[in-house]
Design an enzyme around this catalytic site. Sequence first.
Site, PDB file in Angstrom:
ATOM      1  N   HIS A   1       0.828  -1.204   0.000  1.00  0.00           N
ATOM      2  CA  HIS A   1       0.000   0.000   0.000  1.00  0.00           C
ATOM      3  C   HIS A   1       0.867   1.260   0.000  1.00  0.00           C
ATOM      4  O   HIS A   1       2.060   1.198  -0.293  1.00  0.00           O
ATOM      5  CB  HIS A   1      -0.994  -0.037   1.161  1.00  0.00           C
ATOM      6  CG  HIS A   1      -1.725  -1.350   1.270  1.00  0.00           C
ATOM      7  ND1 HIS A   1      -2.630  -1.772   0.318  1.00  0.00           N
ATOM      8  CD2 HIS A   1      -1.637  -2.351   2.185  1.00  0.00           C
ATOM      9  CE1 HIS A   1      -3.090  -2.974   0.659  1.00  0.00           C
ATOM     10  NE2 HIS A   1      -2.500  -3.351   1.780  1.00  0.00           N
TER      11      HIS A   1
ATOM     12  N   GLU B   1       1.830 -11.746   5.727  1.00  0.00           N
ATOM     13  CA  GLU B   1       0.827 -11.052   6.536  1.00  0.00           C
ATOM     14  C   GLU B   1       1.277 -11.215   7.981  1.00  0.00           C
ATOM     15  O   GLU B   1       1.125 -12.267   8.596  1.00  0.00           O
ATOM     16  CB  GLU B   1      -0.558 -11.658   6.316  1.00  0.00           C
ATOM     17  CG  GLU B   1      -1.105 -11.496   4.908  1.00  0.00           C
ATOM     18  CD  GLU B   1      -1.655 -10.104   4.630  1.00  0.00           C
ATOM     19  OE1 GLU B   1      -1.619  -9.249   5.553  1.00  0.00           O
ATOM     20  OE2 GLU B   1      -2.127  -9.855   3.499  1.00  0.00           O
TER      21      GLU B   1
ATOM     22  N   GLU C   1      -2.106   0.374   8.143  1.00  0.00           N
ATOM     23  CA  GLU C   1      -1.241  -0.688   7.640  1.00  0.00           C
ATOM     24  C   GLU C   1      -0.101  -0.149   6.796  1.00  0.00           C
ATOM     25  O   GLU C   1       1.036  -0.627   6.903  1.00  0.00           O
ATOM     26  CB  GLU C   1      -2.052  -1.690   6.823  1.00  0.00           C
ATOM     27  CG  GLU C   1      -1.216  -2.846   6.291  1.00  0.00           C
ATOM     28  CD  GLU C   1      -1.934  -3.693   5.267  1.00  0.00           C
ATOM     29  OE1 GLU C   1      -1.253  -4.542   4.652  1.00  0.00           O
ATOM     30  OE2 GLU C   1      -3.145  -3.506   5.051  1.00  0.00           O
TER      31      GLU C   1
ATOM     32  N   HIS D   1       2.904  -7.045   4.614  1.00  0.00           N
ATOM     33  CA  HIS D   1       1.542  -6.582   4.880  1.00  0.00           C
ATOM     34  C   HIS D   1       1.138  -6.920   6.305  1.00  0.00           C
ATOM     35  O   HIS D   1       1.805  -7.677   7.002  1.00  0.00           O
ATOM     36  CB  HIS D   1       0.551  -7.270   3.925  1.00  0.00           C
ATOM     37  CG  HIS D   1       0.631  -6.803   2.513  1.00  0.00           C
ATOM     38  ND1 HIS D   1      -0.220  -5.855   1.987  1.00  0.00           N
ATOM     39  CD2 HIS D   1       1.462  -7.154   1.508  1.00  0.00           C
ATOM     40  CE1 HIS D   1       0.078  -5.655   0.706  1.00  0.00           C
ATOM     41  NE2 HIS D   1       1.111  -6.432   0.402  1.00  0.00           N
TER      42      HIS D   1
END
Length: 270
Positions: free
Chosen positions: A63, A233, A100, A155
Site C-alpha cells: 500500500h 501477513e 497498515e 503486509h
Amino acid sequence: MAAGLLLATSCGVALPGEPRPEPGATATLPGPGGGTAPDGGSAAPSVADLPLAGRVVLIDPGHNGGNVDASDEINRQVPAGPETKACDTVGASTDDGYPEHEFNWDLSLRVRDYLTAEGAEVVLTREDDESVGPCVNERAEIGNEADADAAVSIHADGASAGVRGFHVIAPGEVTGFTEPILESSYLLAEDLRDEFHEVTGQPYSDYLGEEGIDVRTDLGGLNMSTVPKVFLEVGNMRNPSDAENLTDPEWRDLAAEGIAAGLSRYLERD
C-alpha cells in the site's frame, strides 16, 4: 523500472539507473569503525566478505499513504496474471487508527537495515509513505528488473477481531505465469515462516492457510513475478493481541530480525 525506485546497498544509496556494485566490490561499511582504525588496526570487513554479498532482495512495503486520497488512480484495472485487478488498495488499520501502510513502511525499512548489514543489496518498491501506489504489477516488475534473488511483500491483515496470527502467502500454479517460480517461492515461504515464528513467537494464523502458509493464485504481485516471491501477513491489525505487537516499535524490530533471518536462510541455501 517504476519511478521512485529506491535502491539501497550496504555502501549507501544508489538512485534509479545507477549501476549496482559488482559482487566483488570492496567498499567498506559506513558508520563508526568503517575503514582503517586510527591505531593501524584492521579495517572494517568489506562488502564482499559479508554473508549476503552479491545477493539482491526486493522488499515491497504494501500500500502507500497517498492511496486514501487517490481512489480513481488506485481503482483502475491493471494486469494481474490471466485477469486484471485494481492498481492498489488503501490497506487495513488497527481499531486505534494505526494504518497498515505506515506499519508496512516502518517494518520494511527495519528489514532493509538488517539485510544491508549482512551485505545484501536491497530494492524497495516505494521511497516514501506519502505517495500513491505503485500498482501491483509495477511492484512485481521492479523485482523482475532488479533480478532479485528473493522478494517479499510485507503486509498486515484486516480480518475479524477474534482471529490472529501470521501467514506467508506463496504463489499457486497459474498457467503461463507462475510455473518457473513455484518451487523456489515455496522454499522461501517455508524458510520465512520458520525463522519469523522462531524469532518473534508470533503464532501461525488460525484463520487462513495451514501451518502458517497459504497458497493463492489471485495476487497480481505474485502472478506477475519472475523471481521467487512471497507475501507476509505479519498479523491481524484488528485483533487486540496482534495490534499490541504491531504498534510496538520494539516488537517491529524483532519482526524485522525474523524476516531478515528467513530471507538469509533462503539465500544461503546455495
